[in-house]
Design an enzyme around this catalytic site. Sequence first.
Site, PDB file in Angstrom:
ATOM      1  N   SER A 125       0.847  -1.190   0.000  1.00  0.00           N
ATOM      2  CA  SER A 125       0.000   0.000   0.000  1.00  0.00           C
ATOM      3  C   SER A 125       0.877   1.232   0.000  1.00  0.00           C
ATOM      4  CB  SER A 125      -0.899   0.003   1.238  1.00  0.00           C
ATOM      5  OG  SER A 125      -1.524   1.261   1.417  1.00  0.00           O
TER       6      SER A 125
ATOM      7  N   TYR B 163      -2.171  -0.304  10.536  1.00  0.00           N
ATOM      8  CA  TYR B 163      -2.242  -0.661   9.122  1.00  0.00           C
ATOM      9  C   TYR B 163      -1.006  -0.145   8.395  1.00  0.00           C
ATOM     10  CZ  TYR B 163      -3.666  -0.151   4.206  1.00  0.00           C
ATOM     11  OH  TYR B 163      -3.698  -0.178   2.840  1.00  0.00           O
TER      12      TYR B 163
END
Length: 274
Positions: free
Chosen positions: A134, A147
């Site tokens: 990501s 995250y």
Amino acid sequence: MGGNRGSRVVLIAGASSGIGRATALSLAARGHRVFGSSRAWSRESPSGAEPVILDVTDDASVHASVDDVLHRAGRLDVLVYSAGCYVAGAAEETTPALALRQLDAYFLGAHRLVRAVLPAMRDQASGRLIFMSSSAAIAAIPFHALYSASKAALESYVDALRYEIAPFGVDATCIQGTSVRTGAADAALRARPGLDSYASAREPVIERFASTQRDGSPPTAFARTITRAVEARRLPPRYRVGLQAKTLPALRALVPEGPFRALFARKFGLPTGK
């Protein structure tokens, strides 16, 4: 493993939905032998893919699933890691148990599978490992600290891993992206109980991040890139999908830290950070 010269045997961790499912469909349509995993197949497996039961948080399950693929196919050419869900909430609100659950999903689960597949790949002197990452690994997202940390850890892990496995004909890469429609936003884990001190900033940021997921690119855009990675002659250290993912590293490198943090804070409707 050069070009698209013949079928690969591919294990996709997290093939029941989102990017993993789209990738399974893409690879199977191109003639690759695809094993798609889920913790429990409650829906039909992707067309052309052979279902495998796999819980990436459980060592025994990981080894059993890899052994199953090797028994059925005789080899394993590619691992695609697209499993996991993310934790949303302030860092202070996130218990160590929930933090470990996040790391299990995106980082430790990947590590378990790497350890399970590498013996076979070393023996056959070929293989590749493809991990969904990501852009949060480049610029951490507020109220998604765990995250962001798990994706940054994964990227560093893969960078180091590439040195270690290169002598055996095995390679690895990460796929960086920003927003993609996968259903992950609706399955996000929330840190509980929430603290009132964070509420006015936390809720708009979490909702903004979730809405970008719901309105993002279709998973097929990522599936196409992963398919290219499976079939490429050589793997670059990472692929970046979408304009934002491609421009963010340059922006981060060129803009001084203070102005960059101010821009990023405004993006999420937060006061300018220091």
